[in-house]
Design an enzyme around this catalytic site. Structure first.
Site: not given
Ligand code: PGA
Length: 242
Positions: A5, A7, A86, A88, A158, A164, A201
């Site tokens: 992903n 982003k 997601h 976010e 998630e 993140g 992560s």
């Molecule tokens: P990350 O993000 O691996 O950087 O923690 C995962 C995601 O948001 O899908």
């Protein structure tokens, strides 16, 4: 399925450089590559025969929605799947369960496979509410769907506190949440074996252990998918363990 992903990272030009390195130097088979890229990179990546996804689609099929992109548009540009819900999008753009449900329906109607993202915040986990949250997010987003759409669905669990932050869920924590999601999905789509991926992560040094846990069938990876060598390492781990 090890889905990157990206982003809001990488222009179309940077996307091509990444894919040239991944497929030619790292020798990763295009069929093993799943990337959710920015809208503007979808067309540029469509010649590489990878599984290409969007990160979001509009909840309507067309109309006066300035700045939005429809599921049919990303499909035409070359995407075969999209992320929906997601954290976010939920947190920063105010998407609630009803909007997520509508987006899922639009995406499926346009012929896109959907990766529905669910997960609890740290506050919700501290209050012991993680299962309540997962139950709500899954049942609301999946209500009113034909049982047959299960075939074009995947779930990404998630935990928001792991995205993140470098704080990955332990295999035991992830396994518990995955089992819970699996049981809900079994009730909605009996016998359909909808893949449930872990996200938050994920790195090369924790992916192998996570994938050994029951019901974890892949990963949704943000930061560690942005570098071709790092993403290649994750795909190789996935191939070895799954
Ligand atoms: P990350 O993000 O691996 O950087 O923690 C995962 C995601 O948001 O899908």
């Amino acid at each position: 399925m090890i889905i990157g992903n990206w982003k809001m990272h990488k222009t179309a030009k940077e996307t091509k450089l990444f894919l040239d390195q991944l497929l030619k130097k790292e020798h990763i088979d295009a069929d093993k590559v799943y990337l959710a890229v920015p809208f503007t990179a979808i067309h540029a990546a469509s010649g590489y025969k990878i599984h290409l996804g969007a990160q979001n689609v509009c909840f309507e099929s067309d109309g006066p929605y300035t700045g939005e992109i429809s599921a049919a548009m990303v499909k035409e540009a070359g995407a075969s799947f999209t992320l929906v819900g997601h954290s976010e999008r939920r947190r920063l753009f105010g998407e609630d369960d009803e909007v997520v449900r509508k987006k899922l329906l639009r995406a499926q109607a346009a012929g896109l496979r959907v990766v529905l993202c669910v997960g609890e915040t740290l506050e919700e986990r501290s209050a012991g509410k993680e299962e309540e949250v997962l139950h709500r997010q899954l049942t609301k987003a999946l209500s009113g769907l034909e049982a047959s759409v299960g075939a074009s669905l995947a779930i990404a669990y998630e935990p928001v506190w792991a995205i993140g932050t470098g704080k990955v869920a332990t295999p035991a924590q992830a396994a518990k949440a995955h089992l819970f999601c699996y049981q809900i999905l079994e009730k909605i789509f009996p016998g359909q074996k909808i893949p449930i991926l872990y996200g938050g992560s994920v790195k090369a040094d924790n992916l192998g252990e996570l994938l050994k846990a029951p019901h974890i069938k892949g990963a949704l990876v943000g930061g560690a998918s942005l570098d071709a060598a790092s993403y290649a390492a994750l795909v190789r781990i996935g191939q070895n363990v799954l």
